[in-house]
Scaffold this active site. Structure first.
Site, PDB file in Angstrom:
ATOM      1  N   ALA A 103      11.690   7.672  -4.031  1.00  0.00           N
ATOM      2  CA  ALA A 103      11.936   6.507  -3.179  1.00  0.00           C
ATOM      3  C   ALA A 103      13.186   5.826  -3.729  1.00  0.00           C
ATOM      4  O   ALA A 103      13.127   5.121  -4.741  1.00  0.00           O
ATOM      5  CB  ALA A 103      10.739   5.569  -3.223  1.00  0.00           C
TER       6      ALA A 103
ATOM      7  N   ALA B 114      12.820  -3.009  -7.870  1.00  0.00           N
ATOM      8  CA  ALA B 114      12.101  -1.729  -7.930  1.00  0.00           C
ATOM      9  C   ALA B 114      11.337  -1.518  -6.633  1.00  0.00           C
ATOM     10  O   ALA B 114      11.397  -2.358  -5.727  1.00  0.00           O
ATOM     11  CB  ALA B 114      11.140  -1.739  -9.110  1.00  0.00           C
ATOM     12  N   ASN B 115      10.630  -0.427  -6.513  1.00  0.00           N
ATOM     13  CA  ASN B 115       9.722  -0.245  -5.378  1.00  0.00           C
ATOM     14  C   ASN B 115       8.415   0.335  -5.875  1.00  0.00           C
ATOM     15  O   ASN B 115       8.256   0.612  -7.064  1.00  0.00           O
ATOM     16  CB  ASN B 115      10.370   0.594  -4.282  1.00  0.00           C
ATOM     17  CG  ASN B 115      10.647   2.001  -4.739  1.00  0.00           C
ATOM     18  OD1 ASN B 115       9.747   2.752  -5.057  1.00  0.00           O
ATOM     19  ND2 ASN B 115      11.942   2.351  -4.802  1.00  0.00           N
ATOM     20  N   ARG B 116       7.471   0.535  -4.978  1.00  0.00           N
ATOM     21  CA  ARG B 116       6.107   0.841  -5.401  1.00  0.00           C
ATOM     22  C   ARG B 116       5.809   2.331  -5.556  1.00  0.00           C
ATOM     23  O   ARG B 116       4.662   2.715  -5.739  1.00  0.00           O
ATOM     24  CB  ARG B 116       5.118   0.190  -4.424  1.00  0.00           C
ATOM     25  CG  ARG B 116       5.155  -1.326  -4.528  1.00  0.00           C
ATOM     26  CD  ARG B 116       4.452  -1.990  -3.371  1.00  0.00           C
ATOM     27  NE  ARG B 116       3.078  -1.551  -3.247  1.00  0.00           N
ATOM     28  CZ  ARG B 116       2.395  -1.564  -2.103  1.00  0.00           C
ATOM     29  NH1 ARG B 116       2.990  -1.990  -0.996  1.00  0.00           N
ATOM     30  NH2 ARG B 116       1.162  -1.164  -2.073  1.00  0.00           N
ATOM     31  N   SER B 117       6.838   3.162  -5.527  1.00  0.00           N
ATOM     32  CA  SER B 117       6.586   4.600  -5.672  1.00  0.00           C
ATOM     33  C   SER B 117       6.060   4.912  -7.081  1.00  0.00           C
ATOM     34  O   SER B 117       6.616   4.448  -8.072  1.00  0.00           O
ATOM     35  CB  SER B 117       7.874   5.378  -5.430  1.00  0.00           C
ATOM     36  OG  SER B 117       7.699   6.707  -5.824  1.00  0.00           O
TER      37      SER B 117
END
Ligand code: CTP
Length: 401
Positions: free
Chosen positions: A276, A210-213
């Site tokens: 993102a 995942a990413n931090r968006s």
């Protein structure tokens, strides 16, 4: 930067006697935060649910209830309504809706409602049986036909543990409705699709890359576009409260987002990629859950499709395509190269390493880049304010064509 359409507006907030009355305090706070002057009126019954002290403190002036012996004016029954730019009734009980429909002016709020030429937003809240009763359905239909704006109740938990339709709309939705009513409808008739949130790419049945968006900036763009009259589709990986008037398409992976965005781009006038998107995903997704006893897995990654680049190559005549760029260095040069390569009309670049900017924050600072134009820097501001500037830029692009 353009201000909220609520700034400087005189908004009467009518609170009637329902359990949801406590939420009116949050509505008041948000209206005041947006720069509005809030004139609070409570009905007699509302006093059973909230005290005047809190609402008076969080509005712009003390609560009024009295038709007689009113300290503010000798003729409050017309004075309050005549001076209003907007009246919001939240929560609106079945009784107050019926009285408004009939013009039954027995208290200060009902007098105000019929002594005004300002737009009116009614936010009903009641038990499901009452909300669905033919008398209420009929009263709502009549109010609508007269041009009254109705912010429909949501489904969810009601007083006494019941579940169903009838719960007051969120303070966010009520304020968004006010922005829509008072704001310029400069995107009326325009369709906008916005992607929001970070994609999640599965490793196995339980794990993802995942990413931090947080999705907050994308949601703010969608909310602003809807507030300005656009019909908005929001393709999202997160479940933040749905902005009023937006159609939600939930997705999780880059592949799902690509399918949803390509489908939407075929019919929408404006396409905004605020999501993102993961650039890489596991080449193979393990079936079931990878077990610890088998040791650390070697995960081979493969590139995901560049959704925005694909949309840029297939851009329809007249369509406006907007990208975001998350950078940690060489902000303008990197964003400029994405603008060119992906055939964008506008890119919103943010330095995600700066304090208060980007992921998870409620604020952002951005630089707007367009082909053949000087970069425009927007200092730290709320994500909604940034969204307003982005929508202004989109409208300017459309007007220039
Ligand atoms: N984007 C996309 N599909 C991808 C990656 C990015 O559509 N697979 C979009 C993003 O939604 C954003 C823009 O492209 O609007 C720029 O994304 P960003 O992550 O800043 O840049 P990348 O193109 O991925 O390049 P890099 O990660 O090398 O900076």
């Amino acid at each position: 930067m353009s201000a909220s359409p609520l700034a400087g507006k005189r908004i009467v907030l009518g609170v009637t006697g329902g359990i949801a009355a406590y939420k009116a305090i949050e509505v008041s706070r948000r209206l005041v935060d947006a720069g509005a002057h809030v004139v609070p009126i409570m009905t007699e019954a509302a006093h059973h649910f909230v005290g005047t002290t809190t609402l008076s403190a969080l509005a712009s002036e003390p609560v009024q209830t009295e038709l007689w012996h009113n300290a503010t004016s000798p003729i409050p029954h017309t004075f309050v309504g005549q001076g209003a730019d907007l009246i919001i009734v939240a929560p609106a009980t079945a009784k107050s809706i019926a009285a408004y429909r009939m013009g039954y002016s027995h208290d200060l709020l009902q007098n105000t409602l019929i002594a005004t030429r300002a737009p009116v937003i009614v936010c009903p809240a009641m038990h499901t049986e009452m909300w669905e009763h033919p008398s209420v359905v009929d009263n709502i239909a009549v109010l609508r036909s007269r041009g009254v704006h109705i912010v429909e109740p949501e489904s969810g938990r009601l007083a006494g543990g019941d579940e169903g339709a009838g719960r007051l709309a969120s303070p966010e939705s009520i304020v968004a409705a006010a922005e829509r009513v008072l704001g310029p409808a400069d995107l009326a008739g325009v369709s906008v699709v916005v992607s929001a949130g970070g994609t999640r790419e599965p490793i196995d049945a339980v794990r993802v890359i995942a990413n931090r968006s947080s999705g907050k900036q994308g949601y703010a763009v969608a909310a602003e576009a809807a507030a300005r009259g656009a019909s908005v589709t929001l393709v999202t990986t997160v479940s933040l409260p749905t902005p009023q008037g937006c159609r939600i398409v939930p997705v999780e992976t880059a592949a799902q987002m690509q399918a949803a965005m390509e489908q939407a781009a075929a019919t929408h006038d404006v396409v905004v990629m605020a999501a993102a998107v993961a650039d890489f995903r596991p080449a193979q997704v393990a079936e079931g859950k990878l077990k610890k006893r088998d040791g650390a897995p070697k995960i081979i990654l493969e590139p995901t499709p560049d959704i925005l680049a694909g949309l840029g190559s297939n851009k329809r005549v007249g369509q406006v395509l907007v990208g975001f760029a998350a950078e940690t260095d060489d902000l303008v040069a990197n964003a400029q190269s994405k603008l060119d390569k992906k055939h964008l009309d506008l890119i919103v670049a943010n330095d995600v390493s700066a304090p208060g900017v980007g992921f998870a924050h409620d604020t952002n600072a951005v630089t707007l880049l367009r082909p053949d134009a000087e970069p425009v820097e927007i200092d730290l501001a709320s994500k909604r304010d940034i969204a307003r500037v982005v929508i202004d830029a989109i409208i300017a692009l459309r007007d220039a064509r």
